[in-house]
Design an enzyme around this catalytic site. Structure first.
Site, PDB file in Angstrom:
ATOM      1  N   ASP A  80       0.731  -1.146   0.088  1.00  0.00           N
ATOM      2  CA  ASP A  80       0.006  -0.008   0.043  1.00  0.00           C
ATOM      3  C   ASP A  80       0.856   1.076  -0.186  1.00  0.00           C
ATOM      4  OD1 ASP A  80      -2.377   1.423   0.404  1.00  0.00           O
ATOM      5  OD2 ASP A  80      -1.861   1.814   2.315  1.00  0.00           O
ATOM      6  N   SER A  81       0.368   2.535  -0.065  1.00  0.00           N
ATOM      7  CA  SER A  81       1.042   3.630  -0.131  1.00  0.00           C
ATOM      8  C   SER A  81       1.390   3.794   1.196  1.00  0.00           C
ATOM      9  CB  SER A  81       0.364   4.700  -0.502  1.00  0.00           C
ATOM     10  OG  SER A  81      -0.882   4.832   0.134  1.00  0.00           O
ATOM     11  N   CYS A  88      -3.616  -1.087  -2.002  1.00  0.00           N
ATOM     12  CA  CYS A  88      -3.730   0.443  -2.225  1.00  0.00           C
ATOM     13  C   CYS A  88      -4.916   0.630  -3.543  1.00  0.00           C
ATOM     14  CB  CYS A  88      -2.401   1.141  -2.682  1.00  0.00           C
ATOM     15  SG  CYS A  88      -2.721   2.832  -3.035  1.00  0.00           S
ATOM     16  N   GLU A 144      -6.296   9.362   9.344  1.00  0.00           N
ATOM     17  CA  GLU A 144      -4.675   8.999  10.111  1.00  0.00           C
ATOM     18  C   GLU A 144      -4.700   9.818  11.466  1.00  0.00           C
ATOM     19  OE1 GLU A 144      -1.502   9.042   7.352  1.00  0.00           O
ATOM     20  OE2 GLU A 144      -2.383   7.431   6.055  1.00  0.00           O
ATOM     21  N   CYS A 146     -11.342   3.354  -1.113  1.00  0.00           N
ATOM     22  CA  CYS A 146     -10.121   3.813  -0.653  1.00  0.00           C
ATOM     23  C   CYS A 146      -9.663   2.761   0.554  1.00  0.00           C
ATOM     24  CB  CYS A 146     -10.169   5.199  -0.209  1.00  0.00           C
ATOM     25  SG  CYS A 146      -8.558   5.943   0.739  1.00  0.00           S
ATOM     26  N   HIS A 191      -8.691   3.755   3.503  1.00  0.00           N
ATOM     27  CA  HIS A 191      -8.997   4.329   4.789  1.00  0.00           C
ATOM     28  C   HIS A 191     -10.441   4.366   5.076  1.00  0.00           C
ATOM     29  CE1 HIS A 191      -4.861   5.650   4.024  1.00  0.00           C
ATOM     30  NE2 HIS A 191      -4.605   6.267   5.088  1.00  0.00           N
TER      31      HIS A 191
HETATM   32  N1  DGL Z   1      -4.033   3.876   0.000  1.00  0.00           N
HETATM   33  C1  DGL Z   1      -4.781   4.903  -0.872  1.00  0.00           C
HETATM   34  C2  DGL Z   1      -6.030   4.512  -1.616  1.00  0.00           C
HETATM   35  O1  DGL Z   1      -6.400   3.428  -1.155  1.00  0.00           O
HETATM   36  C3  DGL Z   1      -5.006   6.132   0.078  1.00  0.00           C
HETATM   37  C4  DGL Z   1      -3.826   6.916   0.511  1.00  0.00           C
HETATM   38  C5  DGL Z   1      -2.969   7.541  -0.613  1.00  0.00           C
HETATM   39  O2  DGL Z   1      -3.483   8.484  -1.321  1.00  0.00           O
HETATM   40  O3  DGL Z   1      -1.966   7.381  -0.720  1.00  0.00           O
HETATM   41  O4  DGL Z   1      -6.331   4.775  -2.736  1.00  0.00           O
END
Ligand code: DGL
Length: 292
Positions: A37-38, A100, A179, A211, A213
């Site tokens: 993931d990012s 991600c 976050e 997403c 989050h």
């Molecule tokens: N993990 C990213 C997503 O699911 C969200 C956070 C980011 O923008 O890196 O799109």
């Protein structure tokens, strides 16, 4: 605990990235599943994976030094995603999960083309779950700017249900809110209500949380949208898709000896551990920082 490690790069003669060695299905069963993931958000996907497959080992890479991906260009997202993939393949994974949404939306084809282990992203499973949940075919999708701009969810839903009416909305402020732990306070409520207003007015009966989050906001989102709207998240659907793929390839772990999770990050691990515990729980107790 902070450790540092180097990610080995393994590229075969035809340019495809390959794991450190590839064996038969029986040899591969004991290998870990790679997840990237990012940053921290992919832990919601890892949580769903662990719940469904508690005997598998998982290696999680959070590219915390370079998040967010959601505001970056496709070219950069693809480059970062390839680097994350190379690192995990060098760890000898048997399957890769792109947790991600942004990377899945923008880079999945590139990753899958260059990789010889199976690759599963969150878009197709999430879209399938939304289509299944929706009676009217009026489906809302929320995600980062890059995910929504890519149109990946819209295409995936339309492939399954060509007449679906899809309403999308980028919600860039929701990632930092989550976050920060602001998942149920007046500011979170106002922000979510602002983003979801137009979707609510368009009469959707299903909202897809596109997403990593957003599952942490699902209680608030459900309250704001009211009972008539089903909330679907990609994480649960992706875990089901992974289990199915492992079974069909005969590479699901069977010895009952797995169940480990290890974490790698590209920034100092302290924040990942602190925030990650909110996402996944106390098992996020250490992470190894990569040097890149
Ligand atoms: N993990 C990213 C997503 O699911 C969200 C956070 C980011 O923008 O890196 O799109």
């Amino acid at each position: 605990m902070t450790q540092r490690a180097r990610g080995a790069r393994v590229t075969s003669a035809n340019g495809r990235v390959r794991p450190s060695s590839v064996g038969s299905a029986a040899d591969n069963r004991g290998r870990p599943i790679g997840v990237f993931d990012s940053g921290i958000g992919g832990l919601t996907v890892l949580q769903a994976l662990v719940e469904l497959m508690p005997h598998e080992d998982f290696i999680y890479l959070g590219d915390t030094a370079r998040l967010p991906y959601g505001t970056k260009s496709n070219e950069v997202i693809i480059r970062y995603s390839r680097e994350n993939t190379e690192f995990l393949l060098a760890k000898g994974i048997k399957l890769l999960v792109v947790a991600c949404n942004t990377a899945s939306a923008v880079a999945l084809d590139e990753i899958a083309r260059a990789t010889i282990v199976p690759v599963i992203g969150v878009i197709e499973p999430g879209a399938a779950a939304a289509v299944k949940a929706s009676r009217s075919g009026r489906i809302g999708v929320i995600g980062t700017e890059a995910t929504i701009a890519s149109g990946a969810y819209t295409r995936a839903i339309q492939r399954l249900r060509p007449r679906a009416e899809i309403y999308t909305r980028a919600c860039p402020l929701l990632v930092p809110l989550v976050e920060e732990g602001w998942t149920d306070n007046p500011i979170a409520e106002q922000t979510v209500a602002h983003y979801l207003g137009s979707l609510k007015d368009s009469g959707i009966d299903t909202l897809l949380l596109g997403c990593t989050h957003y599952p942490l906001l699902s209680g608030l989102i459900a309250r704001i949208l009211g009972r008539g709207v089903r909330i679907v998240d990609s994480a649960t659907a992706t875990a089901a898709a992974v289990r199915q793929r492992l079974a069909s390839l005969h590479i699901a772990r069977r010895d009952g000896l797995g169940g480990r999770q290890s974490f790698f990050v590209t920034e100092t691990p302290e924040r990942f551990i602190r925030v990650g515990r909110r996402f996944l729980g106390p098992q996020v107790e250490s992470a190894v920082r990569l040097e890149r």
